[in-house]
Design a protein around this motif. Sequence first.
Motif, PDB file in Angstrom:
ATOM      1  N   TYR A  73      57.615  52.485 -12.853  1.00  0.00           N
ATOM      2  CA  TYR A  73      56.748  52.580 -11.672  1.00  0.00           C
ATOM      3  C   TYR A  73      55.378  53.061 -12.114  1.00  0.00           C
ATOM      4  O   TYR A  73      55.217  53.562 -13.230  1.00  0.00           O
ATOM      5  CB  TYR A  73      57.323  53.517 -10.601  1.00  0.00           C
ATOM      6  CG  TYR A  73      57.794  54.851 -11.121  1.00  0.00           C
ATOM      7  CD1 TYR A  73      56.898  55.891 -11.361  1.00  0.00           C
ATOM      8  CD2 TYR A  73      59.139  55.074 -11.372  1.00  0.00           C
ATOM      9  CE1 TYR A  73      57.336  57.111 -11.850  1.00  0.00           C
ATOM     10  CE2 TYR A  73      59.576  56.298 -11.851  1.00  0.00           C
ATOM     11  CZ  TYR A  73      58.674  57.312 -12.089  1.00  0.00           C
ATOM     12  OH  TYR A  73      59.108  58.512 -12.575  1.00  0.00           O
ATOM     13  N   MET A  74      54.411  52.883 -11.221  1.00  0.00           N
ATOM     14  CA  MET A  74      53.044  53.292 -11.518  1.00  0.00           C
ATOM     15  C   MET A  74      52.372  53.732 -10.227  1.00  0.00           C
ATOM     16  O   MET A  74      52.589  53.143  -9.175  1.00  0.00           O
ATOM     17  CB  MET A  74      52.257  52.113 -12.114  1.00  0.00           C
ATOM     18  CG  MET A  74      50.816  52.440 -12.454  1.00  0.00           C
ATOM     19  SD  MET A  74      49.899  50.995 -13.008  1.00  0.00           S
ATOM     20  CE  MET A  74      49.623  50.154 -11.464  1.00  0.00           C
ATOM     21  N   PRO A  98      53.443  50.182  -7.370  1.00  0.00           N
ATOM     22  CA  PRO A  98      54.491  49.211  -7.684  1.00  0.00           C
ATOM     23  C   PRO A  98      55.666  49.912  -8.360  1.00  0.00           C
ATOM     24  O   PRO A  98      55.478  50.833  -9.157  1.00  0.00           O
ATOM     25  CB  PRO A  98      53.803  48.229  -8.646  1.00  0.00           C
ATOM     26  CG  PRO A  98      52.630  48.956  -9.190  1.00  0.00           C
ATOM     27  CD  PRO A  98      52.258  50.016  -8.205  1.00  0.00           C
ATOM     28  N   MET A  99      56.880  49.496  -7.992  1.00  0.00           N
ATOM     29  CA  MET A  99      58.093  50.101  -8.538  1.00  0.00           C
ATOM     30  C   MET A  99      59.100  49.009  -8.881  1.00  0.00           C
ATOM     31  O   MET A  99      59.338  48.105  -8.073  1.00  0.00           O
ATOM     32  CB  MET A  99      58.723  51.071  -7.536  1.00  0.00           C
ATOM     33  CG  MET A  99      57.800  52.212  -7.141  1.00  0.00           C
ATOM     34  SD  MET A  99      58.544  53.375  -5.996  1.00  0.00           S
ATOM     35  CE  MET A  99      59.531  54.356  -7.134  1.00  0.00           C
ATOM     36  N   VAL A 100      59.681  49.095 -10.066  1.00  0.00           N
ATOM     37  CA  VAL A 100      60.736  48.177 -10.473  1.00  0.00           C
ATOM     38  C   VAL A 100      62.037  48.692  -9.846  1.00  0.00           C
ATOM     39  O   VAL A 100      62.375  49.870  -9.976  1.00  0.00           O
ATOM     40  CB  VAL A 100      60.846  48.101 -12.005  1.00  0.00           C
ATOM     41  CG1 VAL A 100      62.012  47.214 -12.420  1.00  0.00           C
ATOM     42  CG2 VAL A 100      59.531  47.586 -12.599  1.00  0.00           C
ATOM     43  N   GLY A 107      69.947  42.663 -12.696  1.00  0.00           N
ATOM     44  CA  GLY A 107      68.537  42.335 -12.842  1.00  0.00           C
ATOM     45  C   GLY A 107      67.658  43.309 -12.052  1.00  0.00           C
ATOM     46  O   GLY A 107      68.142  44.315 -11.519  1.00  0.00           O
ATOM     47  N   THR A 108      66.401  42.981 -11.992  1.00  0.00           N
ATOM     48  CA  THR A 108      65.457  43.837 -11.282  1.00  0.00           C
ATOM     49  C   THR A 108      64.485  42.998 -10.473  1.00  0.00           C
ATOM     50  O   THR A 108      64.377  41.793 -10.661  1.00  0.00           O
ATOM     51  CB  THR A 108      64.635  44.711 -12.261  1.00  0.00           C
ATOM     52  OG1 THR A 108      63.884  43.864 -13.132  1.00  0.00           O
ATOM     53  CG2 THR A 108      65.523  45.637 -13.072  1.00  0.00           C
ATOM     54  N   ASP A 109      63.787  43.666  -9.603  1.00  0.00           N
ATOM     55  CA  ASP A 109      62.704  43.078  -8.821  1.00  0.00           C
ATOM     56  C   ASP A 109      61.613  44.136  -8.748  1.00  0.00           C
ATOM     57  O   ASP A 109      61.829  45.283  -9.142  1.00  0.00           O
ATOM     58  CB  ASP A 109      63.191  42.697  -7.428  1.00  0.00           C
ATOM     59  CG  ASP A 109      62.405  41.541  -6.821  1.00  0.00           C
ATOM     60  OD1 ASP A 109      61.327  41.207  -7.346  1.00  0.00           O
ATOM     61  OD2 ASP A 109      62.861  40.990  -5.818  1.00  0.00           O
ATOM     62  N   THR A 110      60.462  43.763  -8.251  1.00  0.00           N
ATOM     63  CA  THR A 110      59.379  44.727  -8.107  1.00  0.00           C
ATOM     64  C   THR A 110      58.952  44.781  -6.653  1.00  0.00           C
ATOM     65  O   THR A 110      58.736  43.748  -6.026  1.00  0.00           O
ATOM     66  CB  THR A 110      58.170  44.359  -8.989  1.00  0.00           C
ATOM     67  OG1 THR A 110      58.606  44.286 -10.344  1.00  0.00           O
ATOM     68  CG2 THR A 110      57.073  45.395  -8.881  1.00  0.00           C
TER      69      THR A 110
END
Length: 153
Positions: A73-74, A98-100, A107-110
Amino acid sequence: MNPAALQRLADRIELQELVVRYANAIDRRDFDALDAVFTPDAYIDYRAMGGIDGPYPAVKQWLPQALQHFPAYMHFVGNCEFAIDGDAATGRIACFNPMVVPRPEGGTDTMFLGLWYVDEYRRTAGGWRIGRRAEEKCYDFNMPAWMKKALKL
């Protein structure tokens, strides 16, 4: 430039650096660095974005547990607006976050969160510190339905 104008400029720069120090400490997962950001008696309210509220020590203890679920994340902060009155100040800070997010099926998404930090600051012997921080929700984008349900958003 007169001394009062120089002091206002120095205060504003120090407050901007404080806001960035917060974002960098969170993003590096260096939660002990927050001790140089918040006053020991600070009150933090993260409820607008699904978190908790309470005294700084309790929220500091909660942060690593809450954020461990996000691989990355940022916090990008800007649009800093400060009202300085001697040794006290208030501020409104924009944050793009934004956060993964891990998917339950793998899996992942943002997702993207937009919020405002609404702050109260105090000048201390160690410099400016946040004495109160509350989040104000602006938007969320691509937040999974399961997460909205779990956070009751």
